[in-house]
Every structure is written in structure tokens, then in C-alpha cells.
Design a protein around this motif. Sequence first.
Motif, short mmCIF file in Angstrom:
data_model
loop_
_atom_site.label_atom_id
_atom_site.label_comp_id
_atom_site.label_asym_id
_atom_site.label_seq_id
_atom_site.Cartn_x
_atom_site.Cartn_y
_atom_site.Cartn_z
N VAL A 154 0.85 -1.18 0.00
CA VAL A 154 0.00 0.00 0.00
C VAL A 154 0.89 1.24 0.00
N PHE A 155 0.72 2.08 -1.02
CA PHE A 155 1.33 3.41 -1.04
C PHE A 155 0.29 4.40 -0.53
N HIS A 156 0.60 5.08 0.57
CA HIS A 156 -0.35 6.01 1.18
C HIS A 156 0.21 7.44 1.08
N THR A 157 -0.30 8.20 0.13
CA THR A 157 0.13 9.60 -0.12
C THR A 157 1.64 9.73 0.00
N TYR A 158 2.35 8.83 -0.70
CA TYR A 158 3.80 8.75 -0.58
C TYR A 158 4.47 9.77 -1.50
N SER A 159 5.46 10.46 -0.94
CA SER A 159 6.26 11.42 -1.69
C SER A 159 7.73 11.20 -1.33
N THR A 160 8.60 11.46 -2.29
CA THR A 160 10.03 11.31 -2.03
C THR A 160 10.82 12.16 -3.00
N LEU A 191 8.34 11.68 -6.65
CA LEU A 191 7.04 11.05 -6.46
C LEU A 191 6.20 11.97 -5.59
N LYS A 192 4.98 12.23 -6.02
CA LYS A 192 4.16 13.24 -5.35
C LYS A 192 2.81 12.65 -4.97
N ASN A 193 2.61 12.42 -3.68
CA ASN A 193 1.35 11.96 -3.13
C ASN A 193 0.81 10.73 -3.88
N ALA A 235 12.19 3.47 -3.94
CA ALA A 235 11.46 3.78 -2.71
C ALA A 235 11.11 2.51 -1.95
N LEU A 236 10.78 1.44 -2.67
CA LEU A 236 10.47 0.18 -2.00
C LEU A 236 11.68 -0.38 -1.26
N PHE A 237 12.87 -0.21 -1.83
CA PHE A 237 14.09 -0.68 -1.18
C PHE A 237 14.67 0.37 -0.24
N ARG A 238 14.03 1.49 -0.11
CA ARG A 238 14.49 2.61 0.72
C ARG A 238 15.90 3.06 0.32
N MET A 239 16.17 3.02 -0.98
CA MET A 239 17.39 3.65 -1.47
C MET A 239 17.26 5.16 -1.37
N ILE A 240 16.03 5.64 -1.44
CA ILE A 240 15.70 7.03 -1.15
C ILE A 240 14.61 7.02 -0.08
N GLU A 241 14.71 7.96 0.86
CA GLU A 241 13.80 7.96 1.99
C GLU A 241 12.55 8.78 1.71
N SER A 242 11.54 8.53 2.51
CA SER A 242 10.26 9.19 2.32
C SER A 242 10.35 10.67 2.70
N ALA A 243 9.69 11.50 1.88
CA ALA A 243 9.53 12.91 2.20
C ALA A 243 8.11 13.20 2.67
N GLY A 244 7.29 12.17 2.76
CA GLY A 244 5.91 12.30 3.19
C GLY A 244 5.14 11.04 2.84
N ILE A 257 3.81 -2.78 3.69
CA ILE A 257 3.89 -4.12 3.10
C ILE A 257 3.42 -5.12 4.14
N ASP A 258 2.30 -5.77 3.85
CA ASP A 258 1.71 -6.75 4.79
C ASP A 258 1.53 -6.14 6.18
N GLY A 259 1.03 -4.91 6.23
CA GLY A 259 0.74 -4.27 7.50
C GLY A 259 1.92 -3.68 8.23
N VAL A 260 3.12 -3.72 7.64
CA VAL A 260 4.33 -3.20 8.28
C VAL A 260 4.80 -1.98 7.50
N ASN A 261 4.98 -0.87 8.21
CA ASN A 261 5.53 0.34 7.61
C ASN A 261 7.03 0.13 7.40
N ILE A 262 7.47 0.16 6.16
CA ILE A 262 8.87 -0.17 5.88
C ILE A 262 9.82 0.87 6.47
N ALA A 263 9.33 2.05 6.80
CA ALA A 263 10.20 3.07 7.39
C ALA A 263 10.53 2.76 8.84
N ASP A 264 9.79 1.81 9.46
CA ASP A 264 10.01 1.51 10.88
C ASP A 264 10.96 0.35 11.10
N ILE A 265 11.32 -0.39 10.06
CA ILE A 265 12.16 -1.57 10.23
C ILE A 265 13.56 -1.29 9.69
#
Length: 656
Positions: A413-419, A429-431, A458-467, A472-480
Motif C-alpha cells: 500500500v502506497f499512502h500519499t507517498y512522496s520522495t 514522487l508526489k502523493n 522507494a520500496l528498497f528505501r534507497m531514497i527515503e520518504s519525504a511524506g 507491506i503486509d501491515g508493516v511500515n517499511i520506514a520503521d524496520i
Amino acid sequence: MWKKVDSVTSDGLTSADEDDRPRRRRLRRRSRLDSLIDSSRRSDGYISDVSIPRAGYKLIEEEKSARGKVKGSVVWDFLRAFGICFAISLVALLILYQGVGVGASIWLSRWTDDPYLQNHSLVETELFLTKTYTYLAVYSALGFVQAVCALAFVGNISLRMVVASKRLHDALLENILRQPMKFFDTTPLGRVINRFSRDVDMIDSSMAKLVRMFCQQLFTVLSVIVVMTYTTPVFLAAAIPILFIYYLVQKFYVPCSRQLRRNESTTRSPIYSHFTETISGATSIRAYDVVERFALESQKRVDINNAFFYAFTSASRWIRIRLELLGNLIVLFAALFAVVSDKLTGSLVGLSVSYALQVTSTLNELVQNSTQLESNVVSVERIVEYSRLPQEPAWEVPSKEIDDDWPRRGDIVFHTYSTRYRPDLDLVLKNVSCHITDGEKIGIVGRTGAGKSSMSMALFRMIESAGGSIIIDGVNIADIGLHDLRSRLTIIPQDPVLFSGTLRFNIDPFGTHSDDEIWTTLEYAKLKSFVAELPGGLSYLCEEGGQNLSVGQRQLICMTRSLLRKTKVLMLDEATAAVDMETDSCFCVLLISQTQHNWTKESLILVLDAGRIAEFDTVPNLLENKDSVFYSMAKEANLLNYNPPHRHINEEETTA
């Protein structure tokens, strides 16, 4: 300065039998080089890099060099790498060595002045022999202790310097490998190579000798002052002003030498960068007939570096002349005070003058070595600088442990993702908001710069979220942790990546699969017969980058490596661009058999436009809408009437 540099370059050395044509060609090249340098000279006299435009935003900034004294934190890091306890023990050994040496000299002077031993008529007496053996035994013992201390000091400082260099190198390597992608986008490879080559080599080959010589000469000077003060205390009246002049000369010379060394190190990086670019792009350089331009650019960068090296050498010669003069003054005053003093014995006069004779060379070398040491500590400073660069997020987050089988379904799930790629750049990537359920096949399309590659990064977090967030399966990838995330996803890039090593290492780098699993996957990839015919089979050695394999074979090996993991999230970045249609069809079979996904769902197309989702629907629905972006792209590519060949996949082929 440039004329002086020209006089020592190879272009200024022409043999008598050279004809006029090569000489004129070199002179024309030199004239063009001088005009190129003059046009790049700023008002402050510094030679700028003319290959980088000065107006507007610069992707690669000029390499910065520190100014002033080397920070205490850098010295502290070096001492920690060396070992604090070992450093203290080495100082104690050196104090003991010099103390024993001074004691041996004083003991020898007393032995010489002993009135009983000066009476040769008492040679045959028992007391004469006893005193002689006593003096000899003590002097021999002091010499033995001094030799042991010297051996221990030199051996330990050499061994610990190797340890310090290894620790600094490992810290540098670990930090560089953990840098975010923006570091490699904005930093030329030559700057990194410069630190791993020249700066690390400086610690390996020079620092041990410089530290050893500096410590020995410093304590030698102190021992000379102690001995001369012991023999002729009035010497201090002349020594203090001379030492103060020494301090002033060094105070003036050291900052200049240190900064010249920094500039010399900084101007060496562009040489490595340009050489690497030239070698990698040699084919294009010859094709566009710009060989002379690249040769001029290389020569310009080498000359800039040589200018600072020449200035550094000239400054060293400048101080040596002045140090020789001051050293001779010390010898003069020591001999003068020894002659005018009435209470000095012959042995003490000889001791005083002999130690004074050491001062000229010792003080000269002390200042030289202290300056070289501080100049070469710049290499430590540069290594520490890159060892302290901000790293990418944590590799593992203990407080956010995830299950071993995550992700179980592959629901994204992409939720208003920007980077964005860097803080000073616009959003790529804008919203972006979309939901990709498990088993869905999503094709991401868009024009150049739409953000297709940015989604995979963005999926591999080579670049970090700006918003926003990615779930993925209920886990926010920014937290792991990054390892927990990247080890559970798989991507097959367009450009195959192979490493120097065996074929098995390239297919299964972590050694987690059996040979049967590897051979089964190779069979589906139509590589089994090819690998079986190779010398050694899976033990076949691949050259750097897989140069001994074709591009298609490299791509199939990368596909085998990726699909062997059987992850729930699989990304393909034009993975079959380097293979033929038949192999592409075989790859589809391999994809279905190895991933074990639910491929009954219809494929969806996600159309990106300027970093936003323009359309997200099935292919028939998008093609029915003639106003859609996807329809216009298909029309421009002449794909509206294209019917790709289909290969029937039976049930046996889909069984893993």
C-alpha cells in the motif's frame, strides 16, 4: 609558479634529434593548455575546474579541505585506533631509553674522571681491577637496557601503526559502504579512491617512521638540554632565546606546509576521477575524436597538483636553511661556555660539546619531522572525515523485529507517498496512493522522468520518504531495519551485475541453497547444459563484471539468483531487455514456477506522469479510452496492432 612547474615537466625536455613537427605539436598543446588555465583562473588566483559550469546548481561540488590546525578530535581518533595504553607505554619506554642513555654518558664521564683509575701505577692492585669491572659492568648493563628499550619501542610502534591503519581503513570502508545513494551521486569516484589509496598508504608506509623519529628526536633534544644544563648551567641563558626563535620559525612554517599538503591531496582527487572516466569512456572518446581534449584536461589537472607539490618542497628547503643557522649558533655557545668555565673537567667538557654537536641535526630533523608529521596527519584527517559522514538509516532495528516469513502475502500500500533524491531537489514522487494486492502483476509505465525507477528505489528505501508511507503486509517499511527490508524483496535490474568469484557464489552468494535447487533453477532458465559444459561447472570462475560471459548469459544468471530466493515481492526493471524472445518466454515459465504466486489475477498497468499516478487499470480498459495517457504512449510506439506470440504453459511446467 606555472613557469617553474613547466621547467620540470617532460614537455620541456626535448632531445636534439627530434624533428620540428612533434615539437610544434607539443608547443601547440602547451599553448592551448596555458590558455585553458588562464581562462579558468579566478580573481583570487586559484585555478578553478573549467569542466564544471559555475552558473546554477552543481551536482558535484568542489572538494573541500580543512583549514588551520588539525582538530584535536582527529588526533584523538588516531590515538584510539593506535591504542591509548600502548601509546602511554611507548612514551614510558622512550623516557626510560633516553634516561638510561643520559645516565650512561654521565657514568662514562665519571669513569674517565676517577682519580684512582687515572693513576697508572695502581693498575695491578685489586681495588683498581674492582673499580674497573664495576664501571664496566654498570655501563654494559645500561647499554643493554637501552638496547632492549629501543627494540621494544621500535617494534611496538611499527606493529601498532599497522593496527591503527587497519582500524581506520575498516572504519572508512564500513562507513562508505553504508552511505546513501545521494553520496555516490554527488561524490566523484576519484575522491573515494584517493582516500583508500594515497591517504591509507601514507599511514601504512610513512606514519610509523615519522612518529618514531619525532618522539626520538624530541626526547633527544630534551636530553641534550638536561646534559648541557648539568654541565654548564649558564648555557640556558643562550638556549632559551634560540629555542624561542626555533618556535617562531616553526610557527610560521607549519601552517603554510600543512595547507599546501591539504591542497596537494585535494588536487590529486580530480586526477583519479578524470583518469577513471577516461579509461571507462575510451571508446566514446575515440569515436568523437576528443582524445586531445582529454589529454589536455589530464595534463592540466596533473600540473595543478604538481604546483602544490613543488611549493611544498620549496617550503621545506626554506626552513632547512634557517634551522642549520640556528643549530650552529647552539654549538657555538656550547663550546664558548665550556671553554670559559673553570670548574669543568675534561670529560664534562667533552660530554657538553658532543651533545651540543647533536643539536644542529637533531633540532633540524625535529622541526622537519614535526612538520611532516602534522602535514601527513592530514591523511588521517581526510580518512576520519569520510568515516564520520552521515550513514543511511539503521541496518537493523531491534525494537522493530519482524517475523521470519514476512512478507507472507506481498500486499503493498502506497499512502500519499512522496520522495526526493536529495533535500535540495524537487519531489520525484508526489502523493502516490495505490493498493497492490498479493499476486497482482503490475506494470509501471511512463515517459522519461515520470518516476518509474523511483518507485522501485522507494520500496528498497534507497531514497527515503519525504511524506506518506509504504505498507507491506501491515508493516511500515520506514520503521524496520534496512537489512530486514531489503533481504525480503527481490529485484532483477536491466543491467546484470556479477562479481569476481565462482558461478555458484554469483547464483547463491550466501550459500543457503543446495546444489539440487540451483541446478533445477538453472534447468528452467535453459542454462543447465551451458553451465554443465563449463570447466568446473558451478565452480567456474567469473571475471570482474562477468566479462567472460555474454550479456544474455549474465542476465539469465541474475534472474536465476533472484528467483532462487522465492520472495513474495518481485520487481523487474526491463529484466528481459538483453535476451531473445525464446529466452524471454522461458523466463516467463521460470517466473511462474519459482515464485509460486497466484498468477490468475489480471495484469494491471500503473501509468505515472511527472511523479503522480495518472491512470491505474487493466490494459483493455486503458486502450478503450483513447484519451488516456497509456493509449497515447501505445500509439506512439506502434503497439496498438501488435499481437505478441504466446507460449502455452502446461501444468507440469508450472510445478516448482
